[in-house]
Write a protein that holds these residues in place. Structure first.
Motif, mmCIF file in Angstrom:
data_model
loop_
_atom_site.group_PDB
_atom_site.id
_atom_site.type_symbol
_atom_site.label_atom_id
_atom_site.label_comp_id
_atom_site.label_asym_id
_atom_site.label_seq_id
_atom_site.Cartn_x
_atom_site.Cartn_y
_atom_site.Cartn_z
ATOM 1 N N GLY A 116 0.811 -1.199 0.000
ATOM 2 C CA GLY A 116 0.000 0.000 0.000
ATOM 3 C C GLY A 116 0.847 1.252 0.000
ATOM 4 N N ARG A 117 0.254 2.355 0.476
ATOM 5 C CA ARG A 117 0.950 3.635 0.503
ATOM 6 C C ARG A 117 0.952 4.164 1.929
ATOM 7 N NH1 ARG A 117 -1.324 7.858 -2.983
ATOM 8 N NH2 ARG A 117 -3.200 7.453 -1.798
ATOM 9 N N GLN A 118 1.996 4.929 2.256
ATOM 10 C CA GLN A 118 2.106 5.465 3.611
ATOM 11 C C GLN A 118 2.814 6.805 3.633
ATOM 12 O OE1 GLN A 118 4.510 2.796 5.968
ATOM 13 N NE2 GLN A 118 6.052 2.647 4.394
ATOM 14 N N ILE A 119 2.574 7.527 4.716
ATOM 15 C CA ILE A 119 3.263 8.784 4.978
ATOM 16 C C ILE A 119 3.394 8.901 6.490
ATOM 17 C CG2 ILE A 119 1.183 10.229 5.088
ATOM 18 C CD1 ILE A 119 2.865 12.364 3.458
ATOM 19 N N LEU A 120 4.445 9.578 6.925
ATOM 20 C CA LEU A 120 4.674 9.792 8.356
ATOM 21 C C LEU A 120 4.428 11.247 8.714
ATOM 22 C CD1 LEU A 120 8.052 7.856 8.852
ATOM 23 C CD2 LEU A 120 5.723 7.027 9.250
ATOM 24 N N LEU A 121 3.783 11.459 9.853
ATOM 25 C CA LEU A 121 3.690 12.794 10.413
ATOM 26 C C LEU A 121 4.159 12.717 11.848
ATOM 27 C CD1 LEU A 121 0.176 13.842 11.493
ATOM 28 C CD2 LEU A 121 0.450 11.715 10.282
ATOM 29 N N THR A 122 4.340 13.863 12.474
ATOM 30 C CA THR A 122 4.812 13.883 13.848
ATOM 31 C C THR A 122 3.794 14.575 14.741
ATOM 32 O OG1 THR A 122 6.036 15.929 13.447
ATOM 33 C CG2 THR A 122 7.268 13.876 13.235
ATOM 34 N N ASP A 123 3.716 14.083 15.980
ATOM 35 C CA ASP A 123 2.858 14.751 16.954
ATOM 36 C C ASP A 123 3.625 15.938 17.531
ATOM 37 O OD1 ASP A 123 4.518 13.848 19.078
ATOM 38 O OD2 ASP A 123 3.063 12.401 19.812
#
Length: 124
Positions: free
Chosen positions: A105-112
């Motif tokens: 699949g597809r993914q992206i990272l974000l930060t809290d």
């Protein structure tokens, strides 16, 4: 609400419990289970219980000061990754990676707000 035995818990050390509560509830659909800010809170999404431990919490105090953050992250499945990216960008949230496509699949990272990683993943 689910009992503690029904949930998988992950602890994130955060600098500001209130900001973390806001991030996870407003942007990622978690619900507050316990709010003992400024020391601690826990939020729930499905079977995931996220423990948000501020500097005064016992969880934060038990962690050695020289422990570096790893590459671990919570993994949240979304139905429409493009729509989620657009929504979160419009809210001004910081992404830690570009969109990545792989065999599953597809993914992206974000930060809290404390820099902890959150992976948004859309299965193929």
């Amino acid at each position: 609400m689910a009992t503690q035995d029904d949930l998988a818990s992950v602890r994130y050390l955060v600098d500001d419990v209130a900001a973390a509560i806001d991030f996870y509830t407003v942007h990622l659909g978690f619900e507050v289970r316990t709010n003992a800010a400024p020391a601690f809170a826990d939020v729930v999404r499905g079977p995931l219980r996220l423990l948000l431990s501020g500097p005064a919490s016992s969880g934060a105090r038990a962690t050695p000061k020289d422990t570096a953050a790893g590459r671990n992250r919570i993994h949240l499945v979304v139905k429409d990754l493009d729509a989620e990216i657009d929504r979160l960008r419009a809210a001004g949230l910081p992404f830690a990676s570009d969109l990545v496509s792989g065999p599953g699949g597809r993914q992206i990272l974000l930060t809290d707000p404390a820099g902890n990683l959150v992976e948004l993943f859309e299965p193929r």
